[in-house]
Design an enzyme around this catalytic site. Structure first.
Site, PDB file in Angstrom:
ATOM      1  N   ALA A  38       4.313 -12.010  -1.154  1.00  0.00           N
ATOM      2  CA  ALA A  38       4.993 -12.236   0.118  1.00  0.00           C
ATOM      3  C   ALA A  38       6.193 -13.172  -0.011  1.00  0.00           C
ATOM      4  O   ALA A  38       7.294 -12.869   0.454  1.00  0.00           O
ATOM      5  CB  ALA A  38       3.996 -12.790   1.144  1.00  0.00           C
ATOM      6  N   GLU A  39       5.969 -14.316  -0.648  1.00  0.00           N
ATOM      7  CA  GLU A  39       7.061 -15.301  -0.726  1.00  0.00           C
ATOM      8  C   GLU A  39       8.172 -14.824  -1.656  1.00  0.00           C
ATOM      9  O   GLU A  39       9.352 -15.102  -1.409  1.00  0.00           O
ATOM     10  CB  GLU A  39       6.504 -16.646  -1.219  1.00  0.00           C
ATOM     11  CG  GLU A  39       5.395 -17.221  -0.351  1.00  0.00           C
ATOM     12  CD  GLU A  39       4.005 -16.691  -0.717  1.00  0.00           C
ATOM     13  OE1 GLU A  39       3.045 -17.083  -0.048  1.00  0.00           O
ATOM     14  OE2 GLU A  39       3.898 -15.875  -1.662  1.00  0.00           O
ATOM     15  N   ASN A  41       8.981 -11.667  -2.002  1.00  0.00           N
ATOM     16  CA  ASN A  41       9.717 -10.686  -1.204  1.00  0.00           C
ATOM     17  C   ASN A  41      10.789 -11.381  -0.369  1.00  0.00           C
ATOM     18  O   ASN A  41      11.934 -10.917  -0.287  1.00  0.00           O
ATOM     19  CB  ASN A  41       8.768  -9.938  -0.255  1.00  0.00           C
ATOM     20  CG  ASN A  41       7.811  -9.012  -0.973  1.00  0.00           C
ATOM     21  OD1 ASN A  41       8.048  -8.622  -2.114  1.00  0.00           O
ATOM     22  ND2 ASN A  41       6.722  -8.664  -0.315  1.00  0.00           N
ATOM     23  N   TYR A 108      -6.842  -6.079  -4.969  1.00  0.00           N
ATOM     24  CA  TYR A 108      -6.267  -7.218  -5.687  1.00  0.00           C
ATOM     25  C   TYR A 108      -7.121  -7.623  -6.890  1.00  0.00           C
ATOM     26  O   TYR A 108      -8.348  -7.607  -6.826  1.00  0.00           O
ATOM     27  CB  TYR A 108      -6.153  -8.426  -4.755  1.00  0.00           C
ATOM     28  CG  TYR A 108      -5.209  -8.240  -3.602  1.00  0.00           C
ATOM     29  CD1 TYR A 108      -3.846  -8.463  -3.742  1.00  0.00           C
ATOM     30  CD2 TYR A 108      -5.675  -7.833  -2.350  1.00  0.00           C
ATOM     31  CE1 TYR A 108      -2.973  -8.300  -2.679  1.00  0.00           C
ATOM     32  CE2 TYR A 108      -4.807  -7.665  -1.276  1.00  0.00           C
ATOM     33  CZ  TYR A 108      -3.460  -7.901  -1.452  1.00  0.00           C
ATOM     34  OH  TYR A 108      -2.599  -7.728  -0.404  1.00  0.00           O
ATOM     35  N   ARG A 110      -6.666 -10.887  -8.650  1.00  0.00           N
ATOM     36  CA  ARG A 110      -5.898 -12.143  -8.693  1.00  0.00           C
ATOM     37  C   ARG A 110      -6.777 -13.381  -8.819  1.00  0.00           C
ATOM     38  O   ARG A 110      -6.260 -14.485  -8.982  1.00  0.00           O
ATOM     39  CB  ARG A 110      -5.037 -12.249  -7.430  1.00  0.00           C
ATOM     40  CG  ARG A 110      -5.839 -12.609  -6.199  1.00  0.00           C
ATOM     41  CD  ARG A 110      -5.157 -12.363  -4.874  1.00  0.00           C
ATOM     42  NE  ARG A 110      -3.842 -12.934  -4.733  1.00  0.00           N
ATOM     43  CZ  ARG A 110      -3.107 -12.761  -3.623  1.00  0.00           C
ATOM     44  NH1 ARG A 110      -3.565 -12.037  -2.615  1.00  0.00           N
ATOM     45  NH2 ARG A 110      -1.920 -13.314  -3.552  1.00  0.00           N
ATOM     46  N   GLY A 232       5.089  -5.725  16.973  1.00  0.00           N
ATOM     47  CA  GLY A 232       4.903  -4.349  16.525  1.00  0.00           C
ATOM     48  C   GLY A 232       6.006  -3.410  16.984  1.00  0.00           C
ATOM     49  O   GLY A 232       7.195  -3.711  16.851  1.00  0.00           O
ATOM     50  N   ALA A 262       7.072  -5.331   5.729  1.00  0.00           N
ATOM     51  CA  ALA A 262       7.867  -5.361   6.961  1.00  0.00           C
ATOM     52  C   ALA A 262       8.008  -6.787   7.498  1.00  0.00           C
ATOM     53  O   ALA A 262       9.089  -7.209   7.896  1.00  0.00           O
ATOM     54  CB  ALA A 262       7.224  -4.465   8.016  1.00  0.00           C
ATOM     55  N   ASP A 264       7.782  -9.556   5.805  1.00  0.00           N
ATOM     56  CA  ASP A 264       8.631 -10.342   4.907  1.00  0.00           C
ATOM     57  C   ASP A 264      10.101 -10.022   5.164  1.00  0.00           C
ATOM     58  O   ASP A 264      10.954 -10.917   5.148  1.00  0.00           O
ATOM     59  CB  ASP A 264       8.273 -10.043   3.439  1.00  0.00           C
ATOM     60  CG  ASP A 264       6.829 -10.379   3.124  1.00  0.00           C
ATOM     61  OD1 ASP A 264       6.283 -11.316   3.731  1.00  0.00           O
ATOM     62  OD2 ASP A 264       6.240  -9.692   2.267  1.00  0.00           O
TER      63      ASP A 264
END
Length: 312
Positions: A38-39, A41, A108, A110, A232, A262, A264
């Site tokens: 996320a970060e 992106n 995931y 991770r 949304g 989206a 991000d």
């Protein structure tokens, strides 16, 4: 030199294998390799718009780690705060292909990753001193107690320097011990931020409020300067500490290819515009625009535009 960086952010990146055919992941035989996180992106989107961005993380001394570092270089993201950790592996994920507008399935791998070992020891004072804005997300906050401590320390330092901070809750309930812990810890970070960017469902979970204005007021009453709520298909709704509020309509997308990323993309639009001195309604409109571009292509960051592609 002060403010040599526009934005600094902290997070985990993983190698992502996206199935090239629809259906159960168990049946998929071919995948395309991408970078996810996320970060990262957000960092990628801001860098493509010409901003100077530094990303703080840890990667393993492995092929996935090198893949992530190569991606940073390609996107011109400062990797000076990335530690190569030989003790732990870089995480990865598998993602199904969904071409009907539904959310893809993501699995995931991770747990115990290099990035989960982020800690206040990874705080590079020189880099943070050079940045004028800090972007935080609830994903990095959920990785581990030490990663959370790093985010909390970074927010405290940046706030003390009168730098701006944005926070995207990006809820990942599966990474937390309980919903109560998630709510308490993410709200503690959110209260340090100037701009909070939750989705409507996220805001309801975090505040107990069910309306955009109720969610916004919860944060504004605790010192946040502006709250922008993703609603949304309706677009987004915002309110500021000075009382300015309004809705910004979504951009209609005929062919939704991949919904991941989206939010991000939305964050990229809002943050970049506000750092450029645009008004909040202009920033939210840019957020909607970039979010709409992100969902029209396969991959988490492939749809994030360059300045030329943005057309502003």
């Amino acid at each position: 030199m002060q403010n040599r960086l526009d934005v600094i952010t902290i997070g985990e990146a993983m190698a992502m294998f996206v199935a090239t055919e629809t259906g159960d992941l168990a049946d998929a035989e071919q995948f395309v390799k991408r970078v996810a996180g996320a970060e990262l992106n957000v960092a990628t989107g801001l860098a493509r718009l010409g901003m100077k961005v530094c990303w703080v993380s840890r990667v393993g001394d492995d092929s996935f780690g090198r893949f992530v570092l190569n991606s940073l270089k390609k996107e011109r993201i400062d990797a000076g705060c990335v530690t190569i950790d030989g003790r732990y592996a870089t995480g990865f994920q598998l993602k199904s292909k969904a071409d009907d507008g539904t959310d893809p399935i993501v699995e995931y791998f991770r747990k115990g990753s290099a990035a989960s070992h982020l800690s206040p020891e990874d705080f590079n004072a020189a880099a943070f001193n050079q940045a004028r804005h800090l972007h935080l997300s609830g994903v990095a906050a959920a990785l581990s107690p030490t990663s959370y401590a790093l985010l909390e320390h970074a927010a405290k330092v940046m706030k003390a320097q009168d730098k701006t901070i944005s926070f995207d809750p990006n809820l990942r309930p599966v990474l937390w011990k309980s919903e109560a812990e998630m709510v308490e810890k993410l709200n503690r970070l959110a209260f340090q931020a100037d701009w909070v960017l939750p989705g409507l469902k996220e805001g309801t979970i975090l505040t107990g409020e069910t309306t955009p204005e109720g969610i916004a007021d919860f944060y504004l009453q605790r010192g946040v300067k502006a709250v922008v709520i993703k609603t949304g298909a309706d677009g987004a709704w915002f309110k500021t500490a000075s009382g300015e509020q309004g809705a910004v309509a979504a951009i209609k997308v005929e062919n939704v290819v991949d919904t991941v990323g989206a939010g991000d993309g939305f964050a990229v639009g809002v943050i970049s515009a506000l750092l450029e001195g645009k008004t909040l309604p202009q920033a939210v409109a840019r957020g909607n625009k970039i979010g709409s571009l992100a969902i029209q292509v396969l991959g988490d960051s492939e749809g994030l535009p360059t300045r030329e592609e943005l057309g502003e």
